[in-house]
Design an enzyme around this catalytic site. Structure first.
Site, PDB file in Angstrom:
ATOM      1  N   GLN A 176      -2.575 -12.200   8.233  1.00 13.56           N
ATOM      2  CA  GLN A 176      -2.724 -11.775   6.936  1.00 13.56           C
ATOM      3  C   GLN A 176      -2.126 -12.878   6.054  1.00 13.56           C
ATOM      4  O   GLN A 176      -2.541 -13.290   4.946  1.00 13.56           O
ATOM      5  CB  GLN A 176      -2.225 -10.443   6.648  1.00 13.56           C
ATOM      6  N   GLY A 194       5.194 -10.040   4.224  1.00 13.01           N
ATOM      7  CA  GLY A 194       6.115 -10.042   5.308  1.00 13.01           C
ATOM      8  C   GLY A 194       5.228 -10.708   6.427  1.00 13.01           C
ATOM      9  O   GLY A 194       4.130 -10.851   6.600  1.00 13.01           O
ATOM     10  N   SER A 230       4.821   1.046   7.752  1.00 18.87           N
ATOM     11  CA  SER A 230       4.669   2.265   7.074  1.00 18.87           C
ATOM     12  C   SER A 230       4.009   3.167   8.312  1.00 18.87           C
ATOM     13  O   SER A 230       3.919   4.509   8.185  1.00 18.87           O
ATOM     14  CB  SER A 230       3.685   2.224   6.272  1.00 18.87           C
ATOM     15  N   ARG A 231       3.221   2.818   9.185  1.00 23.17           N
ATOM     16  CA  ARG A 231       2.582   3.327  10.506  1.00 23.17           C
ATOM     17  C   ARG A 231       3.571   4.015  11.443  1.00 23.17           C
ATOM     18  O   ARG A 231       3.182   5.227  11.833  1.00 23.17           O
ATOM     19  CB  ARG A 231       1.854   2.361  11.084  1.00 23.17           C
ATOM     20  N   HIS A 280       9.684  -3.242   3.305  1.00 24.70           N
ATOM     21  CA  HIS A 280       9.368  -3.738   1.818  1.00 24.70           C
ATOM     22  C   HIS A 280      10.429  -4.021   1.015  1.00 24.70           C
ATOM     23  O   HIS A 280      10.378  -5.024   0.329  1.00 24.70           O
ATOM     24  CB  HIS A 280       8.657  -2.591   1.459  1.00 24.70           C
ATOM     25  N   GLN A 327     -10.089  -2.434   2.775  1.00 26.59           N
ATOM     26  CA  GLN A 327      -9.543  -3.221   4.210  1.00 26.59           C
ATOM     27  C   GLN A 327      -9.505  -2.326   5.249  1.00 26.59           C
ATOM     28  O   GLN A 327      -9.016  -2.883   6.376  1.00 26.59           O
ATOM     29  CB  GLN A 327      -8.253  -3.909   3.799  1.00 26.59           C
ATOM     30  N   LEU A 375       6.481   2.962   1.531  1.00 32.20           N
ATOM     31  CA  LEU A 375       7.603   2.036   1.488  1.00 32.20           C
ATOM     32  C   LEU A 375       8.846   2.238   2.511  1.00 32.20           C
ATOM     33  O   LEU A 375       9.215   3.403   2.522  1.00 32.20           O
ATOM     34  CB  LEU A 375       8.184   1.607   0.102  1.00 32.20           C
ATOM     35  N   HIS A 376       9.105   1.111   3.236  1.00 27.08           N
ATOM     36  CA  HIS A 376      10.439   1.449   3.935  1.00 27.08           C
ATOM     37  C   HIS A 376      11.278   0.230   3.904  1.00 27.08           C
ATOM     38  O   HIS A 376      11.026  -0.782   2.886  1.00 27.08           O
ATOM     39  CB  HIS A 376       9.951   1.461   5.430  1.00 27.08           C
ATOM     40  N   MET A 434       0.737  -1.193  -0.022  1.00 22.05           N
ATOM     41  CA  MET A 434      -0.088  -0.083   0.012  1.00 22.05           C
ATOM     42  C   MET A 434       0.730   1.357   0.141  1.00 22.05           C
ATOM     43  O   MET A 434       0.573   2.489   0.546  1.00 22.05           O
ATOM     44  CB  MET A 434      -0.785   0.100   1.249  1.00 22.05           C
TER      45      MET A 434
HETATM   46  O1  PAF Z   1      -0.055  -5.716   3.721  1.00 19.11           O
HETATM   47  C1  PAF Z   1      -0.333  -4.867   2.984  1.00 19.11           C
HETATM   48  O2  PAF Z   1       0.228  -3.887   2.652  1.00 19.11           O
HETATM   49  C2  PAF Z   1      -1.983  -5.126   2.544  1.00 19.11           C
HETATM   50  O3  PAF Z   1      -2.683  -5.829   3.287  1.00 19.11           O
HETATM   51  C3  PAF Z   1      -1.757  -5.705   0.990  1.00 19.11           C
HETATM   52  C4  PAF Z   1      -1.344  -7.203   1.129  1.00 19.11           C
HETATM   53  C5  PAF Z   1      -0.955  -4.950   0.047  1.00 19.11           C
HETATM   54  C6  PAF Z   1      -3.282  -5.667   0.599  1.00 19.11           C
HETATM   55  O4  PAF Z   1      -3.527  -4.283   0.372  1.00 19.11           O
END
Ligand code: PAF
Length: 308
Positions: free
Chosen positions: A185, A179, A218-219, A68, A92, A64-65, A61
């Protein structure tokens, strides 16, 4: 459309993958290519696939860090081409404020990826990901959607399944990289991959941490310096759980770990010790398990986990 983030000597690209010469390197310059439409992406990918080349996929999403980047570098090494998608998926987010505050940093994201020689960054809009005509049929995730994140973020995993399903259909990768920080997830993605019969290998990648132990996320961009210090209690609590594993049964250790975490400034949402596969709470230490935590650090919701 080409976005020349940085140019490289094409011969380094030849040396690296020996045979990989996708058509977008035709300008004799190795670049990361930015693509917005799925039609353009599919046209490139179909050439790659018909040449028998492998495609690694890292859905993100954005914001990026280095965490990622580690996934993307691995996907780039293990495949002829890596596709990184950047799409902040509204479906989501069960909290509108969280969606509005999610960092959007495309320029910095491209800068971070400029050393990836065999990459495409796919930045679609919502209608490309969620077309009116769709073959997507939701399915019941069972317990995976009822515990931990599923319990506290209703609808979250339905949104993840939907977007990853649609992205898998567009990219049709050989391997997809996720990750382990988002442990639940990952379990959901594995289940959906099997359910829909995608011939995609799901690769789990270790959580990358700051030197302090804070899991990269990212948060974290939304944390103040003080909050970054406060957030360390997550990692300390996970280590506490690991250290005391042999002394207490899981249910007692959970209580002690909660007491430990609550000596800090975070607001705990859940702390569970679950089986790594079923994600059911464990009563003993007989099977491999993982401790998962979610807590608010100020207004920022953080998650972390540790395999025990
Ligand atoms: O982990 C994430 O960044 C999101 O949940 C993903 C897998 C890109 C789906 O939007």
């Amino acid at each position: 459309m080409f976005v020349r983030v940085q140019s490289y000597n094409i011969y380094s690209t030849y040396t690296k993958s020996n045979s990989f010469v996708p058509y977008y390197y035709a300008n004799r310059m190795s670049t990361i290519q930015l693509i917005h439409t799925k039609e353009e992406l599919k046209a490139i990918l179909s050439e790659i696939k018909s040449a028998g080349k492998s495609i690694g996929f890292v859905p993100t999403m954005g914001a990026l860090h280095e965490g990622h980047k580690a996934l993307i570098v691995r996907a780039s090494r293990e495949n002829d081409l890596v596709v990184v998608s950047i799409f902040v998926n509204p479906a989501q987010f069960n909290n509108k404020e969280d969606l509005a505050l999610y960092p959007r940093t495309l320029d910095a994201d491209l800068e971070l990826l400029k050393t990836i020689e065999n990459g495409i960054v796919f930045v679609p809009d919502a209608p490309a990901i969620y077309p009116e005509k769709t073959s997507f049929k939701p399915f019941d995730l069972g317990i995976l959607d009822k515990v931990m994140e599923g319990k506290h973020r209703p609808g979250h995993f339905d949104g993840v399944v939907h977007v990853v399903h649609n992205l898998f259909e567009i990219v049709e990768p050989t391997k997809a990289y996720f990750g382990q920080k988002d442990f639940q997830q990952l379990a959901v993605i594995r289940k959906m991959n099997t359910h829909y019969g995608f011939p995609i290998e799901i690769i789990a990648c270790e959580t990358l941490r700051e030197e302090s132990g804070l899991a990269m996320s990212s948060r974290n961009m939304r944390l103040s310096e003080q909050e970054k210090k406060d957030a360390l209690i997550l990692w300390e609590t996970l280590q506490f759980v690991k250290d005391y594993r042999s002394k207490y049964p899981p249910n007692e250790l959970i209580k002690k770990a909660i007491e430990y975490l609550e000596t800090g400034n975070l607001h705990l949402e859940y702390l569970d010790i679950v089986d790594v596969e079923s994600l059911e709470m464990v009563e003993n230490w007989n099977s491999p398990c993982v401790c998962c935590i979610a807590a608010y650090c100020g207004k920022v919701r953080l998650i972390d986990n540790l395999l025990l």
